[in-house]
Design a protein around this motif. Sequence first.
Motif, PDB file in Angstrom:
ATOM      1  N   SER A  30       0.757  -1.136   0.210  1.00 50.23           N
ATOM      2  CA  SER A  30       0.042  -0.145   0.042  1.00 50.23           C
ATOM      3  C   SER A  30       1.049   1.060   0.087  1.00 50.23           C
ATOM      4  N   VAL A  31       0.862   1.961  -1.087  1.00 45.99           N
ATOM      5  CA  VAL A  31       1.588   3.239  -1.107  1.00 45.99           C
ATOM      6  C   VAL A  31       0.996   4.426  -1.349  1.00 45.99           C
ATOM      7  N   VAL A  32       1.355   5.649  -0.741  1.00 47.57           N
ATOM      8  CA  VAL A  32       0.910   6.714  -0.996  1.00 47.57           C
ATOM      9  C   VAL A  32       1.974   7.551  -1.433  1.00 47.57           C
ATOM     10  N   ALA A  33       1.764   8.242  -2.602  1.00 52.53           N
ATOM     11  CA  ALA A  33       2.932   9.151  -2.961  1.00 52.53           C
ATOM     12  C   ALA A  33       2.531  10.520  -2.513  1.00 52.53           C
ATOM     13  N   LEU A  47       2.969   6.428 -10.672  1.00 58.71           N
ATOM     14  CA  LEU A  47       2.385   6.294  -9.575  1.00 58.71           C
ATOM     15  C   LEU A  47       1.106   5.602  -9.824  1.00 58.71           C
ATOM     16  N   GLN A  48       0.770   5.034 -10.802  1.00 59.80           N
ATOM     17  CA  GLN A  48      -0.291   4.182 -10.943  1.00 59.80           C
ATOM     18  C   GLN A  48      -0.223   2.934  -9.807  1.00 59.80           C
ATOM     19  N   GLY A  49      -1.551   3.058  -9.416  1.00 62.99           N
ATOM     20  CA  GLY A  49      -1.642   1.917  -8.341  1.00 62.99           C
ATOM     21  C   GLY A  49      -1.472   2.501  -7.013  1.00 62.99           C
ATOM     22  N   ALA A  50      -0.761   3.693  -6.878  1.00 65.26           N
ATOM     23  CA  ALA A  50      -0.801   4.444  -5.462  1.00 65.26           C
ATOM     24  C   ALA A  50      -1.620   5.474  -5.461  1.00 65.26           C
ATOM     25  N   LYS A  51      -1.937   6.044  -4.040  1.00 67.16           N
ATOM     26  CA  LYS A  51      -2.760   6.842  -3.519  1.00 67.16           C
ATOM     27  C   LYS A  51      -1.869   8.239  -3.586  1.00 67.16           C
ATOM     28  N   ILE A  52      -2.419   9.128  -4.308  1.00 65.95           N
ATOM     29  CA  ILE A  52      -1.789  10.456  -4.590  1.00 65.95           C
ATOM     30  C   ILE A  52      -2.374  11.370  -3.381  1.00 65.95           C
ATOM     31  N   ALA A  53      -1.408  11.982  -2.455  1.00 69.11           N
ATOM     32  CA  ALA A  53      -1.671  12.844  -1.516  1.00 69.11           C
ATOM     33  C   ALA A  53      -0.802  14.206  -1.716  1.00 69.11           C
ATOM     34  N   THR A  54      -1.408  15.504  -1.600  1.00 73.24           N
ATOM     35  CA  THR A  54      -0.521  16.392  -1.391  1.00 73.24           C
ATOM     36  C   THR A  54      -0.748  17.294  -0.338  1.00 73.24           C
ATOM     37  N   ALA A  55       0.753  17.951  -0.247  1.00 76.09           N
ATOM     38  CA  ALA A  55       0.797  18.819   1.154  1.00 76.09           C
ATOM     39  C   ALA A  55       2.149  19.509   1.009  1.00 76.09           C
TER      40      ALA A  55
END
Length: 284
Positions: A30-33, A47-55
């Motif tokens: 389980s991966v968050v970019a 990044l396909q298959g990973a959750k994208i989070a911005t901060a």
Amino acid sequence: MSPYTSFAVAGAGPTIGGRIVKALVEQGASVVALLRPSSASISSPLLQGAKIATADYADVKAVASILRENKTQVVISALAYGALSSQSTLADAAKEAGVKLFVPSEFGMPTEGGKAAHTVTKSQFADYLKSSGIPSLRIYTGMFMEFIPQFTGVDLGKFLVLGKGDASFSTTALDDVAGFTAHVLTTLPPAKLHDASFRVEGERTSFNKVGALYTASKNITVEHVTSLPEGYVKQTLLQGLFEQGRGSSGWDNYADKDVPENANSGNAAWPGHQWKTVKEVLEL
């Protein structure tokens, strides 16, 4: 099997961070970019298959919230050298979120015990992690093979070597670095990862040897020079360090010398893997 199954990768750009994301996803993790809001990598196919989070990396509370929400066990930093100052706030967020392991942005020459400008920033951050009580894993890879052309002026139609060019250095393909990182993090027990370091080497070579490949394959001549073209600041620094032997993954900063047998000591942690060669990666 490692108990670690949940990861966050900060600096998930196209060079190494995005490739680590891809390698972890392929391992079933389980991966968050974790990206800055302005990042151009949000739509990257890596990044396909990973959750994208911005901060904003400086916002400890926001980053900690993302890590906590995703039950992140391991934070991996793939920040570029110019952004390394952001690692301290990422570490603060990791601590607040209860992260178990932090992999700092190393992926180059060994920095343990380093006092010179090119090592001290990373060495000091490792000390910061230790003082914060967060275990770390440092991975030394030598130069990325894909970077060799830009450090030798191949785009100018020449292979420029500062000095003699016969000093050995370590070099590893980007995909091998990413694959190794994902493999050890998802297969080794914490006891072999916490406050550990791995020294890996895809190939041990020299600028003269790589230059000979360019000459034979692409008819690009090797030129030994006393200075590199204007604007080659980073290239000049690194070629100078490599001329001293410091480009080896086996370099010992405490003893101030290379220990060649240590350069690929970490390769054994990925049994059966076929490491890529310079000739293969650069299509020479």
